[in-house]
Design a protein around this motif. Structure first.
Motif: not given
Length: 411
Positions: A74-100
């Motif tokens: 639930a962070t600014p969408f300008t960092v959503h992609a970077h944070q989502a990729i970090q989480a996936l690589r760390a083994g976490k499922h991701v729910l991302s606010e818009v836009i992706a």
């Protein structure tokens, strides 16, 4: 299938706080175990409300925590992609606010991270889950409107106060309006339409090309001049790259025309989610404001005829709710009371329900990564179209598992 509940961490204290009360009825699917934000005052507030909560000021430390299964960005969408990729690589499922994502390169990187991890990724486009939009989806998928030819969506909401801090410095939203010009926040208006048309789905449609135009800048420089005086750089029209109203036209592979409008600066009452649908056998329109019902006209069911014949009355709109008994979405039938406690007309509840269910059932969520990047790509593609004076641009097929020479993008 996995066993629940999924241990969830919320990242970002502003928007994330709206989901606290939504989680209680979903305790068999999702359990809030952690919160992450850089602001100490928000960490203290969350800790006061939930003393057993794990709290983190560092996102990287959160991702290292073995007691967290999934993150909600639930962070600014300008960092959503970077944070989502970090989480996936760390083994976490991701729910991302818009836009992706904000660029085509980010979109490819996110798709690859999801495919390589095998984890669940979902974009939290809540407008898809409103009662009316889910009901229209039921009707459209059942063929009630006949063959669809046109759809429209609009996000029109004066949020200029979110562009600056009290001292006049710009927030990330303000910097976005300063630096980019296009359909920069498309998914609220586009997501429900994509669902109605089954974009990216089996036997469904696909976005083909888009053109975008943006009006001149009027509202922002007047607003900043009134609030902060002539010496503030925002008091100059030339300071803002984003014009007031962006309009995009999307053509689908099956020949459907989609019109989108985005305006978060013009002075007017809120009309945050406007939609329309036109088919061979009928039409749908949302209400113009919160106190007006959405309306439909269905050939052979609604009053009157179109075109009007001399021997009978002309077509007349009727409330969408007249069809609730037959076409209310099953999720709304089941969770109507619980959803009524949630934000955004109850849709926030269904976002979390769908995310938790997808993980536990080991299935793709309703809004998967291919939907997320396709809808979000309207941002960079629209910027490109505006820069070329409205020249049409083609959409990218992100669902090609082995794509040679993947296209890039500016913006």
């Amino acid at each position: 299938m996995s066993t629940g509940p999924v241990r969830l961490a919320i990242v970002g204290g502003g928007r994330g706080a709206a989901f606290l009360k939504v989680l209680a009825p979903l305790s068999d699917k999702l359990r809030l175990v952690a919160f992450c934000d850089m602001r100490e005052e928000l960490i203290a507030m969350w800790k006061e409300q939930k003393p057993d909560l794990l709290t983190f000021a560092s996102y990287e430390k959160l991702l290292d925590c073995p007691d967290v299964d999934a993150v909600f960005l639930a962070t600014p969408f300008t960092v959503h992609a970077h944070q989502a990729i970090q989480a996936l690589r760390a083994g976490k499922h991701v729910l991302s606010e818009v836009i992706a994502t904000t660029t085509i390169e980010e979109s490819w990187a996110l798709v690859e991270a999801v495919e390589q991890s095998g984890l669940t990724y979902m974009m939290a486009e809540n407008c898809l889950f409103t009662r009316s939009n889910m009901m229209v989806a039921q009707m459209a998928h059942s063929g009630v409107f006949g063959e669809i030819s046109f759809a429209e969506g609009g996000y029109i909401h004066d949020v200029r106060h979110l562009q600056h801090h009290s001292d006049g410095t710009l927030t990330w939203r303000g910097r976005l309006r300063r630096d980019a010009n296009g359909m920069v926040y498309p998914t609220h208006s586009l997501g429900p339409i994509a669902h109605w048309l089954r974009i990216n789905k089996q036997n469904g449609d696909a976005f083909e090309s888009m053109t975008c135009f943006v009006s001149k800048e009027v509202a922002n420089h007047h607003y900043f001049r009134e609030l902060f005086g002539d010496k503030h750089p925002g008091a100059s029209r030339d300071y803002w790259r984003q014009g007031d109203s962006a309009v995009a036209l999307i053509k689908t592979r099956n020949g459907v025309l989609i019109q989108l409008r985005y305006d978060v600066k013009s002075a007017r009452p809120i009309q945050a989610a406007h939609y329309g649908l036109q088919g061979a056998n009928g039409a749908y329109l949302t209400g113009r404001h919160k106190d007006e019902d959405p309306i439909v006209w269905i050939k052979g069911r609604s009053p009157g005829a179109s075109p009007q014949r001399s021997s009978e009355p002309g077509a007349e709109w009727e409330p969408l709710w007249n069809y609730a008994e037959q076409y209310e979405h099953p999720a709304w039938q089941k969770w109507h009371t619980q959803a009524g406690q949630a934000g955004h007309g109850g849709s926030d509840f269904f976002v979390l329900d769908e995310f938790g269910s997808a993980i536990l059932e080991s299935r793709k969520p309703l809004i998967d990564v291919y939907d997320a990047v396709t809808w979000s790509s309207v941002f960079p593609l629209s910027v490109r179209s505006v820069q070329s004076q409205g020249k049409p641009v083609d959409f990218v097929d992100f669902n090609r598992q082995a794509a040679a020479g993947r296209p890039g993008s500016d913006a």
